[in-house]
Design a protein around this motif. Structure first.
Motif, mmCIF file in Angstrom:
data_model
loop_
_atom_site.group_PDB
_atom_site.id
_atom_site.type_symbol
_atom_site.label_atom_id
_atom_site.label_comp_id
_atom_site.label_asym_id
_atom_site.label_seq_id
_atom_site.Cartn_x
_atom_site.Cartn_y
_atom_site.Cartn_z
ATOM 1 N N HIS A 173 0.842 -1.201 0.000
ATOM 2 C CA HIS A 173 0.000 0.000 0.000
ATOM 3 C C HIS A 173 0.881 1.256 0.000
ATOM 4 N N GLN B 50 -10.091 -0.826 2.012
ATOM 5 C CA GLN B 50 -10.371 -0.658 3.448
ATOM 6 C C GLN B 50 -11.625 -1.419 3.871
ATOM 7 N N GLU C 152 -10.253 -4.784 4.360
ATOM 8 C CA GLU C 152 -9.367 -4.854 5.528
ATOM 9 C C GLU C 152 -10.171 -4.882 6.833
HETATM 10 FE FE1 FEO Z 1 -3.158 -0.088 4.272
HETATM 11 FE FE2 FEO Z 1 -4.538 -1.909 6.288
HETATM 12 O O1 FEO Z 1 -4.443 -0.263 5.487
#
Ligand code: FEO
Length: 172
Positions: free
Chosen positions: A53, A127, A130
């Motif tokens: 990321h 996100q 995630e």
């Molecule tokens: Fe890169 Fe887990 O946010």
């Protein structure tokens, strides 16, 4: 061309993505120390994703003619009261990252910076995933409670997550 304000905000996000990697490596060490190697492995795989990321932002800043300026990464915590507390900490962290991505998106919209908006859309979707994967992990851990057998099985399951270190190279 990126505005100065957007360049600074994206550089700040590079720091947070690297901090995320650092935090998950610290969690990997915590789990390893407890003998939970599957959890540790899962956190290392997550750290590799976070580095990817960071490198996505890194590349984007350069693509837009900006300058990457790396910042100091805060020291992550190294101990938690329990595996559940550790996972809940991670979930809270992801919620904070989502908040930061949303703030970046709002800033890009305000500036009429459509290229940054389109770039950030990937992170908005990421996100959602995630938060979902950490949320599920927290729920599984709550189901396991104090059952050593349940913990053993969950640890085995988490050991199966692919750990792709090439992720980082692809995004550089
Ligand atoms: Fe890169 Fe887990 O946010």
């Amino acid at each position: 061309m990126l505005s100065e304000k957007m360049e600074a905000a994206l550089n700040e996000q590079i720091k947070w993505e690297f901090y995320s990697a650092y935090l998950y490596l610290s969690m990997a060490a915590y789990f390893e120390n407890l003998g939970l190697e599957g959890f540790s492995h899962w956190m290392k795989a997550q750290a590799a994703e976070e580095t990817m990321h960071a490198m996505k932002f890194y590349r984007f800043v350069h693509e837009r003619g900006g300058r990457v300026r790396l910042q100091e990464i805060p020291m992550p915590p190294e101990d938690w009261d329990s595996p559940l507390a550790c996972l809940e900490y991670a979930l809270n962290h992801e919620q904070e990252v989502s908040r930061r991505i949303n703030a970046l998106m709002s800033a890009a919209k305000e500036e009429g910076d459509h290229a940054t908006e389109i770039f950030l859309q990937w992170f908005v979707s990421e996100q959602v995933e995630e938060e979902d994967s950490f949320g599920r992990l927290v729920n599984q851990m709550k189901l396991v409670k104090d059952s050593p057998q349940g913990l053993f099985h969950l640890d085995r399951e988490l050991a199966a997550r692919p750990l792709d270190l090439n992720l980082m190279a692809q995004e550089a």
